[in-house]
Design a protein around this motif. Structure first.
Motif, PDB file in Angstrom:
ATOM      1  N   TYR A 193      27.928 118.600 -25.876  1.00 39.02           N
ATOM      2  CA  TYR A 193      28.225 117.195 -26.163  1.00 39.02           C
ATOM      3  C   TYR A 193      27.253 116.608 -27.190  1.00 39.02           C
ATOM      4  CZ  TYR A 193      28.304 112.133 -25.340  1.00 39.02           C
ATOM      5  OH  TYR A 193      28.345 110.770 -25.510  1.00 39.02           O
ATOM      6  N   THR A 194      25.944 116.804 -26.976  1.00 39.90           N
ATOM      7  CA  THR A 194      24.942 116.169 -27.851  1.00 39.90           C
ATOM      8  C   THR A 194      25.085 116.635 -29.290  1.00 39.90           C
ATOM      9  OG1 THR A 194      23.333 117.832 -27.141  1.00 39.90           O
ATOM     10  CG2 THR A 194      23.225 115.692 -26.055  1.00 39.90           C
ATOM     11  N   ARG A 195      25.350 117.930 -29.476  1.00 37.48           N
ATOM     12  CA  ARG A 195      25.521 118.459 -30.831  1.00 37.48           C
ATOM     13  C   ARG A 195      26.801 117.905 -31.466  1.00 37.48           C
ATOM     14  NH1 ARG A 195      23.666 119.523 -35.608  1.00 37.48           N
ATOM     15  NH2 ARG A 195      24.587 121.333 -36.598  1.00 37.48           N
ATOM     16  N   ALA A 196      27.850 117.775 -30.687  1.00 41.08           N
ATOM     17  CA  ALA A 196      29.109 117.217 -31.212  1.00 41.08           C
ATOM     18  C   ALA A 196      28.885 115.797 -31.722  1.00 41.08           C
ATOM     19  CB  ALA A 196      30.187 117.233 -30.117  1.00 41.08           C
ATOM     20  N   ILE A 197      28.199 114.978 -30.935  1.00 42.59           N
ATOM     21  CA  ILE A 197      27.948 113.592 -31.344  1.00 42.59           C
ATOM     22  C   ILE A 197      27.061 113.554 -32.585  1.00 42.59           C
ATOM     23  CG2 ILE A 197      26.977 111.362 -30.626  1.00 42.59           C
ATOM     24  CD1 ILE A 197      29.672 112.299 -29.218  1.00 42.59           C
ATOM     25  N   GLU A 198      26.063 114.429 -32.631  1.00 48.61           N
ATOM     26  CA  GLU A 198      25.178 114.490 -33.803  1.00 48.61           C
ATOM     27  C   GLU A 198      25.975 114.814 -35.072  1.00 48.61           C
ATOM     28  OE1 GLU A 198      21.934 117.685 -35.347  1.00 48.61           O
ATOM     29  OE2 GLU A 198      21.641 116.967 -33.294  1.00 48.61           O
ATOM     30  N   LEU A 199      26.869 115.788 -34.989  1.00 49.09           N
ATOM     31  CA  LEU A 199      27.692 116.148 -36.150  1.00 49.09           C
ATOM     32  C   LEU A 199      28.643 115.011 -36.525  1.00 49.09           C
ATOM     33  CD1 LEU A 199      28.433 119.875 -35.273  1.00 49.09           C
ATOM     34  CD2 LEU A 199      27.149 119.055 -37.259  1.00 49.09           C
ATOM     35  N   LEU A 200      29.246 114.380 -35.526  1.00 45.53           N
ATOM     36  CA  LEU A 200      30.149 113.256 -35.796  1.00 45.53           C
ATOM     37  C   LEU A 200      29.421 112.108 -36.486  1.00 45.53           C
ATOM     38  CD1 LEU A 200      32.109 113.413 -32.457  1.00 45.53           C
ATOM     39  CD2 LEU A 200      33.177 113.511 -34.728  1.00 45.53           C
ATOM     40  N   GLU A 201      28.177 111.885 -36.109  1.00 43.73           N
ATOM     41  CA  GLU A 201      27.399 110.797 -36.707  1.00 43.73           C
ATOM     42  C   GLU A 201      26.927 111.109 -38.120  1.00 43.73           C
ATOM     43  OE1 GLU A 201      25.462 108.745 -32.703  1.00 43.73           O
ATOM     44  OE2 GLU A 201      24.305 110.291 -33.761  1.00 43.73           O
ATOM     45  N   ASN A 202      26.756 112.383 -38.438  1.00 39.50           N
ATOM     46  CA  ASN A 202      26.105 112.746 -39.701  1.00 39.50           C
ATOM     47  C   ASN A 202      26.973 113.483 -40.706  1.00 39.50           C
ATOM     48  OD1 ASN A 202      23.365 111.776 -39.101  1.00 39.50           O
ATOM     49  ND2 ASN A 202      23.481 113.255 -37.435  1.00 39.50           N
ATOM     50  N   LYS A 203      28.180 113.847 -40.349  1.00 44.52           N
ATOM     51  CA  LYS A 203      29.060 114.584 -41.257  1.00 44.52           C
ATOM     52  C   LYS A 203      30.348 113.808 -41.477  1.00 44.52           C
ATOM     53  CE  LYS A 203      26.799 118.634 -41.437  1.00 44.52           C
ATOM     54  NZ  LYS A 203      26.400 119.305 -42.642  1.00 44.52           N
ATOM     55  N   SER A 204      30.965 114.059 -42.601  1.00 49.80           N
ATOM     56  CA  SER A 204      32.289 113.503 -42.874  1.00 49.80           C
ATOM     57  C   SER A 204      33.302 114.446 -42.231  1.00 49.80           C
ATOM     58  CB  SER A 204      32.512 113.421 -44.390  1.00 49.80           C
ATOM     59  OG  SER A 204      33.831 113.036 -44.653  1.00 49.80           O
ATOM     60  N   ILE A 205      34.019 113.962 -41.219  1.00 51.77           N
ATOM     61  CA  ILE A 205      34.947 114.790 -40.448  1.00 51.77           C
ATOM     62  C   ILE A 205      36.312 114.113 -40.421  1.00 51.77           C
ATOM     63  CG2 ILE A 205      35.429 115.751 -38.155  1.00 51.77           C
ATOM     64  CD1 ILE A 205      32.336 115.817 -37.764  1.00 51.77           C
ATOM     65  N   ASP A 206      37.358 114.906 -40.695  1.00 51.56           N
ATOM     66  CA  ASP A 206      38.720 114.381 -40.710  1.00 51.56           C
ATOM     67  C   ASP A 206      39.458 114.612 -39.393  1.00 51.56           C
ATOM     68  OD1 ASP A 206      38.547 113.599 -43.486  1.00 51.56           O
ATOM     69  OD2 ASP A 206      38.754 115.721 -43.990  1.00 51.56           O
TER      70      ASP A 206
ATOM     71  N   ILE B  20      38.787 109.179 -35.382  1.00 48.00           N
ATOM     72  CA  ILE B  20      39.441 110.241 -36.143  1.00 48.00           C
ATOM     73  C   ILE B  20      40.397 110.971 -35.204  1.00 48.00           C
ATOM     74  CG2 ILE B  20      37.542 110.573 -37.794  1.00 48.00           C
ATOM     75  CD1 ILE B  20      36.797 113.117 -36.140  1.00 48.00           C
ATOM     76  N   PRO B  21      41.401 111.654 -35.740  1.00 47.79           N
ATOM     77  CA  PRO B  21      42.299 112.401 -34.862  1.00 47.79           C
ATOM     78  C   PRO B  21      41.566 113.566 -34.202  1.00 47.79           C
ATOM     79  CG  PRO B  21      42.852 112.790 -37.170  1.00 47.79           C
ATOM     80  CD  PRO B  21      41.798 111.738 -37.151  1.00 47.79           C
ATOM     81  N   PHE B  22      41.957 113.870 -32.960  1.00 50.49           N
ATOM     82  CA  PHE B  22      41.369 115.017 -32.275  1.00 50.49           C
ATOM     83  C   PHE B  22      42.421 115.712 -31.428  1.00 50.49           C
ATOM     84  CE2 PHE B  22      40.806 111.455 -29.433  1.00 50.49           C
ATOM     85  CZ  PHE B  22      41.027 111.966 -28.167  1.00 50.49           C
TER      86      PHE B  22
END
Length: 193
Positions: free
Chosen positions: A38-51, A78-80
């Motif tokens: 979970y923590t890594r997912a949130i970190e990536l969502l906060e810092n990367k451009s994700i579609d 974003i869609p998931f």
């Protein structure tokens, strides 16, 4: 060249995550990261451009994929797509509360993943894209297809126009919206809603 759709994989089984990554790459998606917790997912969502995010429901740790999905829905918008081997009523009920764009059962094929993602992205595009003043009706059709993640050739095929005509429409759209590429155009449209 068109910008690729940027995908995040949230999967705690590394071998499965790598397999999904290779499948996405073969489908011309860009994988911006793999999160096993979970923590890594949130970190990536906060810092990367994700579609788009592909989220396994069961993750190691105290927070699971449903917790990730709640954050995506409430904060990142974003869609998931849920990827899971669980189809029991309790899991499906919890997943439904997050309003995923799709729910894909493991094991799945490359074609299953492709069609699920394409439909999830179109469903999201239909929710977020509204007519933009200054664009002609045809340019709006091109823009909607672009927003759904279609390549220039797919846009041409979908709208029954030549590739050169599709590219000309895209140039006009970028100029009218004062953006440099398709990602900026879609981002602008999302912010306008």
């Amino acid at each position: 060249m068109a910008n690729k759709i940027k995908a995040l994989i949230v999967e705690d089984e590394v071998i499965i995550a790598e397999d999904i990554k290779q499948t996405l790459i073969s489908l011309d998606y860009e994988v911006v990261g793999i999160a096993t917790k979970y923590t890594r997912a949130i970190e990536l969502l906060e810092n990367k451009s994700i579609d788009v995010a592909l989220v396994d429901i069961m993750l190691g740790g105290s927070k699971n994929g449903i917790d990730v999905a709640h954050e995506i829905k409430n904060r990142f918008k974003i869609p998931f797509v849920f990827l899971t081997s669980h189809a029991d009523a309790a899991t499906v009920k919890k997943a439904k509360e997050t309003q995923p764009n799709a729910y894909l059962l493991k094991p799945f094929s490359k074609d299953d993943l492709f069609t699920t993602l394409e439909i999830a992205l179109v469903k999201d595009e239909e929710k977020t894209i509204t007519p933009i003043s200054g664009l002609s009706d045809r340019e709006m059709d091109v823009f909607k297809a672009l927003s759904a993640g279609h390549t220039d050739q797919e846009i041409a095929d979908q709208l029954f126009i030549s590739l050169n005509t599709a590219k000309t429409h895209l140039k006009h759209i970028y100029k009218k919206l004062q953006v440099r590429n398709r990602l900026e155009a879609v981002s602008l449209a999302t912010r306008m809603n």
